[in-house]
Design a protein around this motif. Structure first.
Motif, short mmCIF file in Angstrom:
data_model
loop_
_atom_site.label_atom_id
_atom_site.label_comp_id
_atom_site.label_asym_id
_atom_site.label_seq_id
_atom_site.Cartn_x
_atom_site.Cartn_y
_atom_site.Cartn_z
N TYR A 194 39.76 25.99 49.37
CA TYR A 194 39.07 25.88 48.09
C TYR A 194 38.10 27.04 47.94
O TYR A 194 37.18 27.20 48.76
N VAL A 195 38.29 27.87 46.90
CA VAL A 195 37.45 29.06 46.72
C VAL A 195 36.57 28.96 45.47
O VAL A 195 36.11 29.97 44.95
N ASP A 218 44.19 25.26 42.50
CA ASP A 218 44.97 26.35 41.90
C ASP A 218 44.16 27.08 40.84
O ASP A 218 44.24 28.31 40.72
N MET A 219 43.40 26.33 40.05
CA MET A 219 42.62 26.94 38.98
C MET A 219 41.58 27.93 39.53
O MET A 219 41.51 29.07 39.09
N VAL A 220 40.81 27.50 40.54
CA VAL A 220 39.76 28.39 41.05
C VAL A 220 40.34 29.56 41.84
O VAL A 220 39.80 30.67 41.80
N SER A 221 41.45 29.34 42.54
CA SER A 221 42.06 30.46 43.26
C SER A 221 42.66 31.46 42.27
O SER A 221 42.66 32.67 42.53
N GLY A 222 43.14 30.95 41.14
CA GLY A 222 43.69 31.83 40.12
C GLY A 222 42.66 32.72 39.47
O GLY A 222 42.98 33.79 38.94
N LEU A 223 41.39 32.29 39.50
CA LEU A 223 40.31 33.09 38.93
C LEU A 223 39.80 34.17 39.88
O LEU A 223 39.06 35.05 39.47
N LEU A 283 40.48 37.00 43.31
CA LEU A 283 41.45 38.01 43.76
C LEU A 283 42.12 37.62 45.07
O LEU A 283 42.93 38.38 45.59
N HIS A 284 41.79 36.45 45.60
CA HIS A 284 42.40 36.02 46.86
C HIS A 284 43.93 35.95 46.76
O HIS A 284 44.64 36.16 47.74
N LYS A 285 44.41 35.66 45.57
CA LYS A 285 45.86 35.47 45.39
C LYS A 285 46.66 36.74 45.64
O LYS A 285 47.89 36.69 45.79
N PHE A 286 45.98 37.88 45.68
CA PHE A 286 46.69 39.15 45.86
C PHE A 286 46.82 39.57 47.31
O PHE A 286 47.19 40.71 47.60
N ALA A 287 46.49 38.66 48.24
CA ALA A 287 46.60 38.99 49.66
C ALA A 287 47.40 37.91 50.37
O ALA A 287 47.26 36.72 50.09
N VAL A 318 32.81 41.24 42.49
CA VAL A 318 33.67 41.85 43.53
C VAL A 318 34.94 41.02 43.72
O VAL A 318 36.03 41.58 43.89
N MET A 319 34.84 39.69 43.68
CA MET A 319 36.00 38.85 43.96
C MET A 319 36.71 38.35 42.71
O MET A 319 37.66 37.58 42.81
N THR A 320 36.27 38.82 41.54
CA THR A 320 36.92 38.35 40.31
C THR A 320 37.43 39.48 39.43
O THR A 320 38.26 39.25 38.54
N ASP A 321 36.98 40.70 39.65
CA ASP A 321 37.36 41.84 38.82
C ASP A 321 38.04 42.89 39.69
O ASP A 321 37.43 43.42 40.64
#
Length: 533
Positions: free
Chosen positions: A508-509, A478-483, A485-489, A286-289
């Motif tokens: 940290y996600v 940055d690496m884990v947030s880039g993986l 979908l949090h970055k799109f909000a 849900v949070m990666t795809d």
């Protein structure tokens, strides 16, 4: 202040919320003083007394695990406890463990200054205290610095204005009042249905619609409570090994592995579950795809459209610009149903922004709203705000606010290079509210206290971290947030709720187990990234 009035202690704790209280208890063998801005303990659950304030994690989990007798003696009335019960619990803990003797209430810290020659922190407070200490533990919380609306004319308004994070202890009577409510995040979603029952008219000023699912709250089943009390030790360990330090179900199957019919059944079960965040873990991706996330988003939109009778209002309440979970998922009790009441009006301030306060209410670009009361649920200067509102000066007289001007830098979310012996709990770049905060706060306090114990035992005067370690941690964050979908909000996770606030993703996600592992490895590998003096 002369030197005779300067007090010397081992540790100063800033904040008497749940992490601060446990820090006092864990470090009780040292001379500890805690400064607290409020006149009571509980942190978030002291300040946030707005109608409907309630935890969104099961209370049997959202509680201390450090004392077995405490776990056995305390009973929660509901699965998801209300603010008065959480504040009552905090007071019980403070009294049971005799913590108040260390706490100075209504006395916020205003300045911290590191004396490099003496390797001590000078701590100054609003009441005039000057305390010299070896260590400072900043348990200031992620959501403690209220953000007030920036619009002009506030002083003109003839009615009352309330911020949900500074709610009057005596409560507010909205009977017969025309109320304007600004903000539709988790706080607004909890408060508004209750206010709508009293108010003559309620105008909901919405900029961004929220994903919201039912709370599933109900009286706590006694058998459920007995089961938890019989297995607390095992459950606490299990919690530390889960992504969010909470025992929701974590399936291994992707949304793409399921038929449409099976997906609908799984989502329906999650919607009606007692676990408030189960929708985010209905499938493994849900949070990666993005496609899997959109399936869950559309499910929630269908729910909204089925509940809200006015199609135009329902459409405005449907989030369409960010993924579910990109902002903190909201938990409500009758929020969408509230918009079927005749006294509730939804105002789209994305389309027609608020311009200013007036003598009689609020002015948007298109309309004037006549109001008796305005409630602002406009959130917080999150993660960094509580620290940057204190004047903190480290080595070389460098200010923390200057170092963080372009965004916060930390190592493991715990320390900042150039600010020795200053530890943060739930600091920038920790899991913070992405993980259950009492349990993870306890763990962070223990990790910090173990470092302090070792320093005292070995005679180390100072511990700092390197800027290269800060950069390595920034790369990890940055690496884990880039993986994900949090970055799109745009959210308080990345400071986008505050106009002009700089910096990247501040939470940290990568999950609490990975965070815990990396913290433990840093210490066990000879304090990698740390520097002792």
């Amino acid at each position: 202040m002369n030197s005779a009035e300067i007090e010397t202690v081992d540790v100063v704790v800033v904040g008497a919320g749940f992490s601060g209280m446990y820090a006092i208890h864990r470090l009780r063998d040292y001379k500890v003083v805690c400064f607290e801005a409020g006149d009571g303990v509980g942190g978030t659950w002291y300040w946030n007394r707005y109608p409907g304030a309630r935890v969104d994690i099961e209370s049997v989990e959202y509680s201390y695990g450090f004392d077995e007798s405490l776990q056995q003696e305390w009973s929660w009335p509901e699965y998801f406890s209300a603010q008065p019960d959480l504040e009552r619990y905090a007071n019980h803990v403070a009294d049971r463990f005799n913590l108040r003797q260390h706490i100075r209430f209504s006395n916020p810290v205003t300045r911290l200054a590191f004396d490099e020659a003496r390797e001590r922190w000078n701590v100054y407070t609003e009441a005039g205290d000057h305390v010299v200490c070896r260590f400072v533990i900043a348990a200031t919380g992620s959501l403690t610095a209220p953000n007030s609306p920036p619009w002009p004319g506030r002083e003109k308004f003839c009615g009352d204005i309330y911020h949900t994070a500074r709610w009057p202890a005596e409560g507010v009577d909205f009977s017969g009042k025309r109320v304007g409510f600004i903000g539709t995040g988790s706080t607004g979603i909890q408060a508004m249905p209750i206010i709508a029952r009293q108010a003559k008219e309620l105008y909901v000023f919405q900029r961004t619609p929220a994903y919201c699912m039912p709370s599933g709250n109900r009286p706590l089943d006694k058998e459920h409570e007995r089961d938890w009390k019989a297995n607390y030790a095992t459950r606490r360990e299990q919690m530390l090994d889960t992504y969010g330090a909470s025992l929701v179900e974590y399936p291994e199957y992707s949304a793409h592995d399921c038929t449409p019919e099976d997906r609908e059944k799984i989502l329906e079960k999650a919607w009606n579950s007692k676990s408030a965040f189960q929708l985010l873990f209905a499938f493994s991706d849900v949070m990666t795809d993005a496609e899997a996330n959109e399936m869950v988003c559309e499910f929630v939109r269908r729910k909204i459209r089925s509940i809200v009778k006015n199609p135009k209002t329902a459409d405005l309440l449907c989030p369409k610009t960010y993924p579910i979970g990109g902002k903190r998922l909201c938990i409500g009790n009758g929020y969408f149903e509230m918009f079927n009441q005749e006294n509730v009006t939804l105002v789209d301030v994305r389309d027609s922004p608020i311009k200013e306060f007036t003598e009689t209410g609020l002015l948007t670009e298109r309309d004037q709203y006549e109001l008796d009361v305005i409630v602002t649920a406009t959130g917080f200067d999150a993660v960094t705000g509580a620290m940057t509102r204190i004047d903190i000066e480290g080595c070389g007289q460098r200010k923390l606010v200057d170092k963080w001007a372009e965004g916060p830098s930390t190592y493991l979310g715990a320390m900042v290079a150039g600010f020795p012996n200053l530890f943060m709990i739930h600091g920038p770049s920790t899991p913070a509210a992405q993980a259950q905060m009492i349990t993870t706060g306890e763990w962070q306090v223990n990790w910090t206290a173990d470092i302090i114990d070792e320093m005292m035992h070995k005679g180390h005067a100072r511990i700092d971290v390197t800027e290269s370690a800060e950069q390595e941690w920034a790369d990890e964050v940055d690496m884990v947030s880039g993986l994900s979908l949090h970055k799109f909000a745009d959210s308080w996770y990345n400071g986008k709720n505050i106009e002009g606030k700089k910096g990247g993703f501040m939470v940290y996600v990568g999950g609490f187990p990975r965070f815990r592992l990396l913290c433990e490895e840093a210490v066990q590998s000879g304090y990698k990234g740390f520097v002792f003096a």
